[in-house]
Design a protein around this motif. Structure first.
Motif, PDB file in Angstrom:
ATOM      1  N   SER A 199      -7.194   4.766   2.032  1.00 19.95           N
ATOM      2  CA  SER A 199      -6.968   5.833   3.003  1.00 19.95           C
ATOM      3  C   SER A 199      -7.183   5.290   4.405  1.00 19.95           C
ATOM      4  O   SER A 199      -8.146   4.560   4.658  1.00 19.95           O
ATOM      5  N   SER A 217      -3.708   8.790   7.691  1.00 21.59           N
ATOM      6  CA  SER A 217      -3.477   9.531   6.447  1.00 21.59           C
ATOM      7  C   SER A 217      -4.555  10.590   6.219  1.00 21.59           C
ATOM      8  O   SER A 217      -4.282  11.658   5.656  1.00 21.59           O
ATOM      9  N   TYR A 257       2.372   7.614   3.371  1.00 15.07           N
ATOM     10  CA  TYR A 257       1.956   7.040   2.096  1.00 15.07           C
ATOM     11  C   TYR A 257       3.015   6.067   1.567  1.00 15.07           C
ATOM     12  O   TYR A 257       2.703   4.968   1.096  1.00 15.07           O
ATOM     13  N   LYS A 305       2.804   2.018   0.933  1.00 12.15           N
ATOM     14  CA  LYS A 305       3.155   1.404  -0.347  1.00 12.15           C
ATOM     15  C   LYS A 305       4.191   0.294  -0.158  1.00 12.15           C
ATOM     16  O   LYS A 305       4.137  -0.749  -0.822  1.00 12.15           O
TER      17      LYS A 305
END
Length: 700
Positions: free
Chosen positions: A493, A497, A534, A538
């Motif tokens: 995190s 975020s 997110y 990734k």
């Protein structure tokens, strides 16, 4: 159902309007480090501008009231900047760091009883004066002291003054990816130096400076600990939890047991916090509400409740979390006594305002954040959650009410918990339903034990009861911890975020409460932004290629990273010792989402001590190298030297044409200093892991 109206809260809780600009000023100064003269000038201008409104006509005041409000907010922002500047001891002329040289002798007062660690004793120290060339320089400031375990150290007590000759070291971060920012944490405590002292590095002075109040607190803590050790005794885990639950003493806690409490979402019950003070508050209200004469006067009740709350805080050691909870309940108690004129939101904001005025750095304290978020979450969401179901059975209804409190507390705290601790306890609801009431009974039993320990037989029986209850609670927590998927671990995190997650949670909660389409649209946009961030994270993780040389004292630790896979090269003890691995390596692997250890990594080609990682050529030197100067130098990108081999940089430079030398933390400091000087003479780039932090290289 009852739901809070934001506009109404804004009107009845004026301290919220004062707290927000003060907080903004604190954050602004910390990140921008605004000069004092500019802060003072801005404060004077805003104050004079705000003051002028008291000398203009009523109609002008009404017309320009938004200007008056703006000036007041700007004044509070500048006040936050001023408080933050003033709290930083480095701005004080008396701070020892302004005078200290490595050759100075330092007189340091021990500011707390020594705490035993695995390989040393630890204590905070206060600098009294410096001795330079037989001249005394009076100064002050904190130093973190570590003592070797020897007979002389065991004779030291709170208030003793020692003279040290060893050079102080600046507190630095390890630089490991995702690691806890210890340097910033220590700076918030106004500690910037530490020192490790062996028996010959210090001398006791025939001086002792004791603060009577602090001495009383330490004596009271020792008295309570002696009662628990005498009557609970027996099992170390039971004693450790009993000590932590009553007075926040954590030195005897087993780390694996604490991890189990954390994994199951009930670690808050062994950290003195608002829950403990709340239980004490409920007990005091009940007692003073029953006593004749006292129950007739609300003022007397408030005074007695506050006196007992603060006495309990002192007896438990007056730690930061205890004082924070005591201040919070002081304002809540006073606010509650005002009946209709009081607002719980105003009481909370007032307590936070006062605490930030006392110490602006509380705003970065995890306990401070979680305390207020949990209380606000319970106030806002407990009743709506409780009203989800109507339960006729009296006892099942009480269980659901407790569950509603746990859910409400989690609503505003879980994003922060994920950010700091990278995990979410999936079974928190079940564990809290059992552990919270059980820990409440244990706390009351421990208070009774301390109060009646002198009565023959009573102390023994209460001690056995406490031990039995704590043992049952430990067994339950360990049992729940063994369940599959008890904890969602290794959650990465970022600050962005986390804020987006708060936007999602708060907007969805507001939509469920108000059924407003505009709020629903905002919640969906927030969710979309969170998903985009997110997905971007990734994508970055999938394409990352890194070389990481970790900063692990006396150990070699290297990760070759490709996507979410990594190959570890280093000392095997780091794989065997869970604490070493969790403290030094796990934060980086969580931050980079490294989930798959492997011996075969795409793009990595090892040959003995040589490694080619894509287009980067690396040599690991763990011992003496035997070679002859070549006609043409071998091109390398990185040479990593570990375990203090007997080698010469000049000899390496005669064979290898290397872009950068890296000396890891497994080497002795004097060797690293020698190698770095050699690199400077040969105009070679070097990186010292102990002094410069972990080495992280992005591989193209």
């Amino acid at each position: 159902m009852y739901y809070p109206n934001p506009v109404q809260i804004w009107k009845v809780a004026p301290f919220i309007r004062l707290l927000l600009p003060l907080t903004a000023g604190i954050i602004l100064h910390w990140y921008l480090q605004i000069p004092l003269m500019l802060i003072v000038a801005a404060t004077a201008v805003f104050f004079l501008g705000w003051l002028m409104f008291y000398f203009i006509s009523l109609s002008s005041k009404y017309r320009w009231q938004f200007i008056q409000g703006l000036l007041l907010n700007l004044l509070l922002v500048s006040l936050g900047c001023l408080l933050t500047w003033q709290k930083d001891i480095r701005h004080s002329k008396e701070w020892f760091g302004n005078y200290y040289h490595d050759s100075d002798y330092i007189a340091i007062r021990i500011n707390e009883p020594l705490v035993e660690k695995a390989k040393s004793y630890k204590a905070d120290g206060i600098v009294e004066w410096l001795n330079r060339n037989d001249s005394i320089i009076s100064c002050n400031g904190k130093v973190l002291l570590y003592f070797s375990k020897d007979s002389a150290t065991q004779q030291l007590h709170y208030g003793d003054v020692i003279l040290i000759s060893k050079n102080l070291q600046r507190i630095k971060n390890s630089g490991n990816p995702g690691a806890f920012n210890y340097e910033r944490y220590a700076s918030f405590q106004q500690i910037f130096h530490n020192v490790y002292l062996k028996e010959n590095d210090w001398l006791p002075l025939k001086i002792s400076q004791v603060n009577p109040l602090k001495q009383f607190i330490f004596n009271a803590r020792d008295y309570v600990l002696s009662i628990l050790q005498k009557n609970v005794g027996g099992n170390k885990d039971e004693l450790g939890i009993a000590q932590a639950l009553l007075i926040g003493y954590t030195n005897d806690l087993d780390k694996d047991l604490v991890q189990a409490y954390s994994n199951t979402g009930v670690v808050h019950i062994i950290a003195i916090s608002g829950m403990h003070l709340g239980l004490i508050y409920v007990l005091l209200v009940w007692i003073f509400g029953k006593l004749p004469f006292i129950n007739r006067s609300k003022i007397v009740q408030v005074l007695l409740i506050l006196a007992c709350l603060w006495m309990f805080s002192l007896l438990t050691g007056a730690s930061a979390s205890v004082v924070r909870a005591a201040v919070m309940f002081t304002f809540i108690t006073i606010g509650t006594s005002l009946e209709k004129r009081s607002s719980i939101y105003n009481s909370l904001a007032a307590s936070a305002f006062v605490m930030l005025c006392y110490n602006p750095y509380f705003i970065w304290d995890v306990g401070f954040q979680l305390s207020y978020l949990a209380v606000v979450g319970i106030i806002i969401f407990q009743k709506p959650v409780y009203n989800w179901f109507y339960i006729k059975n009296k006892w099942l209804d009480k269980v659901w009410k407790l569950a509603a409190i746990s859910i409400a507390a989690q609503v505003l705290t879980f994003p922060v918990c994920i950010y700091y601790f990278h995990q979410f306890p999936n079974l928190f609801l079940l564990t809290n339903i059992i552990a919270v009431p059980l820990s409440s009974i244990i706390l009351y039993a421990e208070i009774a034990l301390v109060c009646f320990s002198g009565v023959p037989g009573v102390g023994f029986l209460l001690g056995k009861l406490v031990g039995m209850l704590v043992g049952a609670m430990n067994a339950f927590i360990l049992w729940m911890n063994d369940f599959p998927y008890a904890v969602w671990d290794k959650i990465s995190s970022s600050v962005l975020s986390t804020w987006l997650l708060y936007a999602v949670v708060i907007s969805i909660a507001a939509w469920l409460i108000n059924k407003n389409r505009g709020i629903l649209k905002f919640s969906l946009l927030s969710l979309l932004a969170f998903v985009v961030v997110y997905a971007h994270d990734k994508w970055q993780i999938k394409n990352q290629q890194k070389l990481i040389v970790y900063n692990v004292s006396q150990h070699q630790a290297i990760d070759f990273v490709s996507g979410n896979k990594y190959r570890f090269i280093g000392d095997s003890i780091l794989l065997e010792d869970g604490m070493l691995q969790n403290f030094n390596l796990k934060p980086g692997r969580v931050a980079l989402q490294l989930t798959q250890p492997t011996m075969e990594l795409n793009g990595l080609f090892p040959t003995n001590s040589f490694y080619q990682f894509h287009h980067t050529k690396i040599l690991l030197v763990n011992g003496p190298l035997y070679y002859e100067p070549a006609a043409q130098k071998i091109d390398l990108d990185i040479i990593i030297i570990s375990h203090g081999p007997k080698i010469s940089i000049a000899q390496l430079a005669a064979v290898f044409n290397c872009r950068q030398y890296v000396f890891d933390a497994s080497n002795s400091l004097w060797k690293i200093d020698k190698w770095r000087k050699d690199c400077e003479e040969l105009h070679l780039r070097s990186h010292s892991i102990p002094s410069d932090g972990a080495f992280v290289l992005n591989i193209e």
